[in-house]
Structures are given as structure tokens and as C-alpha cells.
Design an enzyme around this catalytic site. Structure first.
Site, mmCIF file in Angstrom:
data_model
loop_
_atom_site.group_PDB
_atom_site.id
_atom_site.type_symbol
_atom_site.label_atom_id
_atom_site.label_comp_id
_atom_site.label_asym_id
_atom_site.label_seq_id
_atom_site.Cartn_x
_atom_site.Cartn_y
_atom_site.Cartn_z
ATOM 1 C CG ASP A 98 -2.150 0.700 1.104
ATOM 2 O OD1 ASP A 98 -2.153 1.744 0.441
ATOM 3 O OD2 ASP A 98 -3.159 0.216 1.648
ATOM 4 C CG ASP A 203 -4.155 5.844 0.786
ATOM 5 O OD1 ASP A 203 -5.092 5.086 1.070
ATOM 6 O OD2 ASP A 203 -3.992 6.956 1.330
ATOM 7 C CD GLU A 265 -8.598 4.445 -1.344
ATOM 8 O OE1 GLU A 265 -9.454 4.137 -0.510
ATOM 9 O OE2 GLU A 265 -7.690 5.261 -1.103
ATOM 10 C CG HIS A 330 -8.262 -0.949 5.354
ATOM 11 N ND1 HIS A 330 -8.038 -1.177 4.015
ATOM 12 C CD2 HIS A 330 -7.959 0.354 5.562
ATOM 13 C CE1 HIS A 330 -7.615 -0.074 3.449
ATOM 14 N NE2 HIS A 330 -7.558 0.886 4.359
ATOM 15 C CG ASP A 331 -10.668 2.479 4.274
ATOM 16 O OD1 ASP A 331 -10.131 2.627 5.384
ATOM 17 O OD2 ASP A 331 -10.133 2.783 3.204
#
Ligand code: NOJ
Length: 559
Positions: A98, A203, A265, A330-331
Site C-alpha cells: 500500500d 492510496d 484507489e 479495512h475501510d
């Protein structure tokens, strides 16, 4: 035929902090991941995405990077990570990092220098602006975490200027307009490729470019959810003209040159603008992780929504782009609790959701715990929550007059912490995650839902996910087939085919908690179909019945 390895990948996201703790300090670590690689191999995944594991003060659990070229000490060190990488590679599992390029931690050396003086060589690595005449913030943009007074600007006494941060004040945005910063970033990315990683999840990559001149947003603050006079108007920093120059340069200097895989993302990336980012001839990104199907703010998915999104993205893929399929990360909250059912039909609906993301066009991304059907948590105190969004939203609601109980009820169901509780390995103490005190409270359902239990049964969610990952390797239509929906107006049924020259597959699903009447379209009645996957006990094949059980799904292959 798909030519790139990642088109055939099944990616598994690891949130290291909550995965497996090998040394009893209550925090998951890389040695813990190494010990669980065989389980991931058995699951059938062939790529791991690590949520950030770099040195970080952990304000946002690693998305606040203090050193891009080192490992968070609680997780291990570069040597252990190298060992992990080598072992994973030997098992046929690739690793993508990431990479947080929009902002760093305020504890990063660059920022420490930048804030020292206006003429420091690192000053322009970040975005600094003078106060307005009355001393106030340079504009009315509100930070997404609703932190502090709500602004995206924080005043720094040392030089008497404000610095810019879309998220926390402890996560200042990097200044992508400044070439020396960009050069430094390319050097760092190439260093990771030399280290042996196979690619990057980028990200908030669509937010590197900000609206020129930083004009005020014309959006009015929401009196219940916004903080003070600041508005979290994401449009001001998302998909702004000029972003493609940054991405093309990144590709030229790193991604394309080194041939590594990238998934961006993609806040603000939609089927209308996606090809600008991912068409191969534009030489920017390989694929996009979009939010059209599932997102932090989406509570439910209807068959209609599913069809609409899938059709639009399938069209993007047909034109040469590539996207990912996922329902949680994870969000987000746990997919089975939001988009399936976490009661009586937990396992069946978890299998259905898994089938949907593994059989639609794109790369399936599994988030840790999804393969055993982990569910949302229901903590009854805000003290037990950790996520910046949850705390910020709660604070804003309470400040705007909502009662603490109602505020908690509002933020809990979509809290990112639902996905961040420790992995449930066994039914023993702390779900076998740690021998120490877990950094975050566990989900109380761990005696009922855990990997050990799933692995002991042929009928578990884990066993079903193994079949899904295996199916992708055996059936070329899942990778290359075009997508066609049937019975499109039905409020419960999802029926679609994936068809390519060599094969046709058919998926029939009852996306609801009630029985559904099965309407098999004529075109499907004609063929001869072999059932290759089902989430219900032995039932007659579809052509011999006219009803589907709640959350039932089956996959057929045309003979
Ligand atoms: C997206 C990440 O997935 C999320 O966890 C993080 O808070 C923000 N970007 C900021 O880095």
C-alpha cells in the site's frame, strides 16, 4: 486471452495489526503473517496486499507514514519482511504494498524539516499558505476526519503559516507540484521494486492534484454532520485536471519502466472517466479500485444496483481497462453484516457474496476474515472505537446536539472498526490472535465464528472460498468472458452469464433473505448445464424446480 498475471489474481488484503500476533504484544506482526502463509496458500489466493506496514505513529493505523523505507517496529523489520517476501514468492504468492503518496506523517523527516523555516530546502515538499487577512484559514475546506475545528488547514506557529491536510493534521499533504518531491518519491518506489515487491495499491491516488488556487467551496456546511463552517467537499481535491500528468510521470519513472502491477484507489473514478486512468495506451495505472458497488457509506446493495454497476464496469473492461471486485476492506463494515445477513443465513449469504465477487469481471479482492464470514461488532461505548472517521463523525454529531447514544448508534454500523477487530483464528482466549492484550477489542462472536471451526468442516465459508479461488483457475470465462444479465427487472434474482469463445458459465442467485420464484430465461433453458458450485445442500438442478431458497446461489457450466 488475459496476458497479465494480475488479471488472473485473487488478492487477499492483510491488515497486519489485526491479523496474527506472534510475540504476545497484542499487535499483529510480520512473523505472524509468515506463520499463516500456508493457510493463505490453502485458501488459493496468489497475491497479498499489505495495508501500510511502514514506520508510523499509527494515528491512522499506518496511513500516516513516518518512514517509507522502513517497517513499523511493532510489525518487524526489513529483514523479516524480506523473509516473508521470499517465502511468499516461493509459494507462488505475490506481494503488493500500500503506497501512501498523497500525504505523510507530520513525524516524517521531510515535514520536520519543512516546518522549520520558510527557506528550508524541504519547505515546498508540503503545501503552506499564509493566513487570510483576519488570520483565519486560507479557505473553507473541511478535513475528512472532522478533526480539530474541522478545517483542512493547521496553523504552525514557527513560520506563521497554515499547512494543508485532507485528513488529520498529523497527515500533511505532499506537494506534488514540486518536482524535487516527485523525484524523491520515484527513488523510493524504485527502491521497493528492487527490494522485490510486485506492485502497489495506491492510496487515494486520484487526490494528488488539488483545485488550482484553493478556492472556497460553494457547498454549505451540513448543520448536523459538518463541523463549524468547514465543508468536507471531496470534489475540491479529486480527479482535478492535471492529475494525469502526475500519473503519467509516475508510470514513466516507475510503474511502466519496472513492469510492476498498480491498482489505484479510485475515489471519484467512475465508468465515465476510468479509461483516462486505466486504458493501457495512456500508460498510467493498470486497474482501479472503485467505490461504485460498495463503500463506507453504502448500507445495502440491491440486485438493481449490482446489475447497473457491473454492466458499466464490464463495458470499461471490454474497452481495455481493468477493475477490481470487492465488497469489503479495512475501510468498510463487514460485508456479510451489510450486504448479506449475519443471523440465521450468515454462512449461506457469505458464500453468495463471495460468489458474486469471484464470478464478475475483474480481480477479486478478499479482505481478511471475509473467508470465514466475520461479522460487524457492536461495541456499546465510543471508548472502544479507534477509527478516525468514527471518532470525528461522533464528535461532530454530539457537538451539533445529537445525544451520545444516538450518535453512537449512527456511527457504529459503518465504522471501519467493524473490519479491524482481530482475526478470529480459534474459539480459545482472544480468538487465538494473541497471548497478550489485543490492541483492539475482539468481536464477541469468536467462539461461534473462527477459522479452526471452518477448517474442520467441508461445508464452511472457508471451504467454499477455496472452491471459488480454484474455480477461477479452471474456468477461463471467469477471467475473459463477457457479462450478460437476464431477468433484469427482478427485485430478488441475479442471473448472469460469462461467455467467451471456449466456455459459458451461468450464475443464478437469490439476492434476498426470502424465497424467490425462479424465472429461467428461455435462452438458458435451451442449453445443457452442469452445476459446478452451490451454497445449499443437495438440491435438484435449477431446470427442475421453480423456487430458490433465501441467499441461494449456484454456478453452472454449459456443456
Ligand atoms: C484510504 C485508506 O484506505 C484509509 O484507510 C485512509 O484512512 C485514507 N486513505 C487516508 O490515507
Amino acid at each position: 486471452m488475459a496476458d497479465k498475471w494480475w488479471k488472473k489474481a485473487v488478492v487477499y488484503e492483510i491488515y497486519c495489526k489485526s491479523f496474527y500476533d506472534s510475540d504476545g504484544d497484542g499487535i499483529g506482526d510480520l512473523q505472524g503473517v509468515i506463520s499463516k502463509l500456508p493457510m493463505l496458500k490453502d485458501l488459493g489466493i496468489n497475491c497479498i496486499w499489505f495495508a501500510p506496514i511502514y514506520t508510523s505513529p499509527q494515528v491512522d493505523n499506518g496511513y500516516d507514514v513516518a518512514d517509507y523505507q522502513n517497517i513499523e517496529p511493532a510489525y518487524g523489520n526489513l529483514e523479516i519482511f524480506k523473509k516473508l517476501l521470499d517465502k511468499a514468492h516461493a509459494m507462488g504468492i505475490r506481494i503488493i504494498m500500500d503506497m501512501v503518496l498523497n500525504h505523510s506523517s507530520d513525524e516524517h523527516r521531510w515535514f520536520q524539516e519543512s516546518r522549520k523555516s520558510k527557506d528550508n530546502p524541504y519547505r515546498n515538499y508540503y503545501i503552506w499558505k499564509e493566513p487570510k487577512e483576519d488570520g483565519s484559514e486560507p479557505n473553507n475546506w473541511g478535513n475528512y476526519f472532522k478533526e480539530g475545528n474541522g478545517s483542512m488547514w493547521t496553523f504552525d506557529e514557527t513560520t506563521g503559516e497554515y499547512y494543508f491536510h485532507q485528513y488529520s493534521a498529523k497527515m500533511p499533504d505532499l506537494n506534488w507540484e514540486y518536482e524535487p518531491l516527485r523525484r524523491e518519491v520515484y527513488k523510493m518506489l524504485n527502491w521497493w521494486i528492487d527490494f522485490g515487491v510486485d506492485g502497489f495499491r495506491l492510496d487515494v491516488i486520484s487526490r494528488l492534484k488539488k483545485s488550482p488556487g484553493f478556492p472556497d467551496s460553494t457547498q454549505q456546511p451540513d448543520p448536523v454532520t459538518d463541523k463549524g463552517c468547514f465543508v468536507a467537499d471531496r470534489r475540491m481535491c479529486t480527479d482535478i485536471p492535471g492529475i494525469h500528468d502526475f500519473l503519467q510521470e509516475l508510470n514513466e519513472e516507475v510503474f511502466g519502466k519496472r513492469g510492476c502491477f498498480t491498482v489505484g484507489e479510485g475515489a471519484g473514478i467512475n465508468p465515465d472517466n476510468a479509461l483516462m486512468y486505466i486504458a493501457p495506451e495512456r500508460k498510467e495505472l493498470d486497474s482501479v479500485y472503485h467505490f461504485d458497488l460498495s463503500s463506507r457509506s453504502r448500507y445495502t446493495i440491491t440486485p438493481e444496483h449490482f446489475r447497473t454497476v457491473q454492466k458499466k464496469w464490464a463495458a470499461v473492461i471490454e474497452q481495455g481497462g481493468w477493475a477490481v471486485q470487492y465488497l469489503s476492506n479495512h475501510d468498510s463494515a463487514r460485508q456479510v453484516s451489510c450486504y448479506g445477513s449475519d443471523g440465521e443465513y450468515r454462512t449461506r449469504s457469505a458464500k453468495l457474496l463471495g460468489t458474486l465477487i469471484h464470478t464478475t469481471p475483474g480481480i477479486p479482492f478478499i479482505y481478511q476474515g471475509e473467508e470465514i464470514g466475520m461479522t460487524n461488532v457492536y461495541f456499546d461505548s465510543i471508548e472502544d472505537y479507534d477509527c478516525c472517521y468514527t471518532l470525528g463523525d461522533y464528535d461532530a454529531l454530539v457537538k451539533n446536539g445529537v445525544s451520545p447514544e444516538d450518535a453512537l448508534r449512527t456511527v457504529a454500523p459503518r465504522s471501519r472498526d467493524n473490519a479491524r477487530t482481530p482475526y478470529q483464528w480459534t474459539g480459545a482466549d482472544n480468538a487465538g490472535f494473541t497471548t497478550g492484550k489485543p490492541w483492539m477489542k475482539l468481536n464477541s462472536r469468536y467462539t461461534e465464528i473462527n477459522l479452526e471451526k471452518d477448517r474442520a468442516s467441508d461445508d464452511s465459508v472457508f471451504a467454499y472460498y477455496q472452491k471459488l479461488t480454484a474455480m477461477r483457475k479452471e474456468h477461463v470465462a471467469i477471467i475473459d468472458g463477457n457479462l450478460q444479465f437476464y431477468v433484469e427487472s427482478d427485485p430478488q434474482l441475479l442471473i448472469y452469464t460469462r461467455h467467451c469463445e471456449d466456455e459459458t458459465l451461468l450464475v443464478i442467485a437469490n439476492y434476498s433473505g426470502d424465497k424467490a420464484r425462479l424465472i429461467l430465461p428461455d435462452v438458458l433453458k435451451k442449453g445443457q448445464w452442469k452445476r459446478i458450485l452451490s451454497n445449499t445442500e443437495d438440491k435438484p438442478v435449477m431446470s427442475d424446480r421453480d423456487e430458490l431458497s433465501p441467499w441461494e446461489v449456484e454456478v453452472y457450466q454449459m456443456l
